[in-house]
Scaffold this motif. Structure first.
Motif, PDB file in Angstrom:
ATOM      1  N   THR A  88       0.828  -1.212   0.000  1.00 45.82           N
ATOM      2  CA  THR A  88       0.000   0.000   0.000  1.00 45.82           C
ATOM      3  C   THR A  88       0.866   1.268   0.000  1.00 45.82           C
ATOM      4  OG1 THR A  88      -0.159  -0.166   2.401  1.00 45.82           O
ATOM      5  CG2 THR A  88      -2.003  -1.063   1.153  1.00 45.82           C
ATOM      6  N   THR A 105      -0.719  -6.146 -10.834  1.00 51.42           N
ATOM      7  CA  THR A 105      -0.929  -4.697 -10.817  1.00 51.42           C
ATOM      8  C   THR A 105      -2.184  -4.344 -10.003  1.00 51.42           C
ATOM      9  OG1 THR A 105      -2.336  -4.817 -12.752  1.00 51.42           O
ATOM     10  CG2 THR A 105       0.030  -4.481 -13.151  1.00 51.42           C
ATOM     11  N   ARG A 106      -2.350  -3.033  -9.783  1.00 52.56           N
ATOM     12  CA  ARG A 106      -3.541  -2.547  -9.076  1.00 52.56           C
ATOM     13  C   ARG A 106      -4.831  -3.006  -9.807  1.00 52.56           C
ATOM     14  NH1 ARG A 106      -4.960   2.880  -6.649  1.00 52.56           N
ATOM     15  NH2 ARG A 106      -2.809   3.510  -6.924  1.00 52.56           N
ATOM     16  N   GLU A 163      -7.875  -5.407  -8.517  1.00 53.71           N
ATOM     17  CA  GLU A 163      -9.291  -5.003  -8.554  1.00 53.71           C
ATOM     18  C   GLU A 163     -10.168  -6.061  -9.237  1.00 53.71           C
ATOM     19  OE1 GLU A 163      -8.584  -0.236  -8.544  1.00 53.71           O
ATOM     20  OE2 GLU A 163      -9.537  -1.103 -10.312  1.00 53.71           O
ATOM     21  N   CYS A 195      -7.908  -2.940  -1.575  1.00 53.01           N
ATOM     22  CA  CYS A 195      -7.127  -1.935  -2.303  1.00 53.01           C
ATOM     23  C   CYS A 195      -5.635  -2.034  -2.008  1.00 53.01           C
ATOM     24  CB  CYS A 195      -7.700  -0.544  -2.068  1.00 53.01           C
ATOM     25  SG  CYS A 195      -7.093   0.289  -0.655  1.00 53.01           S
ATOM     26  N   LEU A 209      -1.512  -0.793  -4.020  1.00 53.85           N
ATOM     27  CA  LEU A 209      -0.820  -0.232  -5.183  1.00 53.85           C
ATOM     28  C   LEU A 209      -0.433  -1.344  -6.157  1.00 53.85           C
ATOM     29  CD1 LEU A 209       1.672   2.291  -3.524  1.00 53.85           C
ATOM     30  CD2 LEU A 209      -0.417   2.809  -4.804  1.00 53.85           C
ATOM     31  N   SER A 210       0.020  -2.442  -5.572  1.00 56.22           N
ATOM     32  CA  SER A 210       0.335  -3.635  -6.366  1.00 56.22           C
ATOM     33  C   SER A 210       0.335  -4.819  -5.403  1.00 56.22           C
ATOM     34  CB  SER A 210       1.694  -3.495  -7.061  1.00 56.22           C
ATOM     35  OG  SER A 210       2.700  -3.333  -6.096  1.00 56.22           O
TER      36      SER A 210
END
Ligand SMILES: Cc1cc2nc3c(=O)[nH]c(=O)nc-3n(C[C@H](O)[C@H](O)[C@H](O)COP(=O)(O)OP(=O)(O)OC[C@H]3O[C@@H](n4cnc5c(N)ncnc54)[C@H](O)[C@@H]3O)c2cc1C
Length: 374
Positions: A99, A126-127, A131, A138, A140-141
């Motif tokens: 995060t 990846t983000r 998702e 949630c 960032l990766s």
């Protein structure tokens, strides 16, 4: 005191490790008289039923450690056994989330280590991929581990116990080991039963699978546990359950990036899709499974970073387990001890000390190792 009875193998402790060892030896040492001594009135009353029930894949630790080798080896063994014997389990997969940017760097390091360890299929995601896989999460990766999963540890232990007993091993509940002394023939094991009656068993082989008390058993055998690094420092891990209104929101295990002493309080899935957060890691002086409700705030703040749907009121104290750690906070990381003690003049004594995570995942591989040592 009753006269001494003789057996071929004594195993101390009916947690998942003692039972896995008993089950293995009942197959490979056919005809041997094997007895498991357990002071509680059933199996798995301590650490083996107070954990995340995660089948780990061997991502984090250095490749030369037993914690890594036995986990990587034990992971497919557990899945195969569960499939064959109908033990409830699910290969959920797992995402470790970054995060922050420093955490992204940490993920790259974990990926490199996981590859060296031979953990299969591990990759960065990846983000957007996060998702798609887990819309309520949630980060960032992330790092994705397809071979991680969950198992019903009670059913696993039930199978191991029944299988060992079906081949003639005895699991004696309500029998506490209170003394262990070297004899000409092997070891005299002093036992107290639930009525307070004391009895003795003599055996050439004693396998110490006493979990949080394994250092005490080693000490009974004459080992200086402080000098030899066998001393256990209990480290509690508490869990908070998540409101059932969030049931079904996660399909796989979701972890933060790890801290030096544990993997970080993560989203724990049960086989019926209930969600928990935990465990934390708090060194303690006594074995108590109480949960400090004041820790709710810390759990909430940490979990909210990767589970944005959580409200403070969604968390309720759930359960706690205690890790048999071989090192204190700030001290150097230590591996499992799985040691036949012939070099100290205690041949036939096998000590298993510090069997914290991933002990559940590794139980069948640990049993194989003990078998080889004998
Ligand atoms: C919070 C937490 C989370 C974890 N999560 C995971 C996970 O997700 N995946 C994973 O792979 N591992 C996990 N682990 C690790 C795993 O739970 C342990 O490695 C495993 O359960 C250890 O089993 P054991 O049989 O050695 O110990 P235990 O289950 O503690 O069994 C030892 C037994 O010995 C008995 N005993 C002790 N002294 C005596 C005596 N004197 N006489 C007779 N009997 C005695 C005890 O009563 C006990 O039943 C976790 C551990 C904790 C604490």
């Amino acid at each position: 005191m009753r006269p001494v009875d003789r057996v071929d193998i004594v195993i101390i402790g009916a947690g998942v490790i003692g039972l896995a060892v008993a089950e293995r030896l009942s197959r490979t040492k056919r005809g041997a008289e094997i007895i498991v001594l357990e002071r509680h009135d059933g199996f798995g009353r301590e650490t083996s039923s107070r954990n995340s029930e995660v089948i780990h894949a061997g991502l984090y630790y250095k490749e030369n450690l037993l914690k890594t080798k036995l986990c990587v080896q034990g992971n497919p063994m557990i899945y195969e056994l569960c499939r064959k014997e109908g033990i409830p389990h699910r290969k959920t997969g797992k995402i470790v989330l970054a995060t922050t940017q420093p955490e992204e760097q940490q993920l790259a390091e974990i990926l490199a280590q996981a590859k060296t360890n031979g953990a299969s299929g591990v990759c960065l995601i990846t983000r957007e991929e996060i998702e798609t896989m887990e819309p309520y999460v949630c980060g960032l990766s992330g790092l994705y581990s397809p071979e991680s999963g969950i198992v019903d540890s009670h059913q696993l232990m039930h199978f191991l116990e029944q299988s060992a007993e079906s081949r003639g091993a005895t699991v004696a509940y309500g029998t506490e080991v209170i003394g262990l002394e070297k004899s000409v023939e092997g070891y005299v094991v002093e036992i107290k039963d639930t009525d307070g009656e004391q009895l003795q068993l003599e055996s050439p082989v004693v396998i110490n699978c006493a979990g949080l008390w394994a250092d005490r058993i080693a000490w009974m055998a004459g080992i200086d546990v402080n000098a030899e690094g066998y001393r256990i420092f209990p480290c509690k891990g508490e869990y908070f359950s998540v409101s059932s209104r969030h049931q079904g929101k996660l399909g796989q295990l979701v972890y933060p990036t790890p801290s030096p002493i544990h993997l970080g309080a993560h989203a724990v899935l049960s086989l019926d899709d209930r969600l928990k957060i935990g465990p934390n890691a708090v060194y303690v002086d006594e074995i108590s499974y109480q949960i400090d409700p004041d820790h709710q705030k810390e759990f909430y703040q940490k979990a909210k970073r990767f589970l944005p749907f959580l409200d403070y009121e969604d968390l309720t104290p759930d359960m706690a387990g205690i890790r048999p750690k071989l090192y204190r906070q700030g001290e150097e990381f230590r591996d499992f001890i799985i040691q036949e003690e012939g070099d100290r003049g205690l041949s036939g004594l096998v000590n298993l000390v510090g069997i914290e995570s991933p002990g559940l995942t590794s139980c069948l591989a640990i049993a194989e190792t003990v078998d080889r040592l004998l």
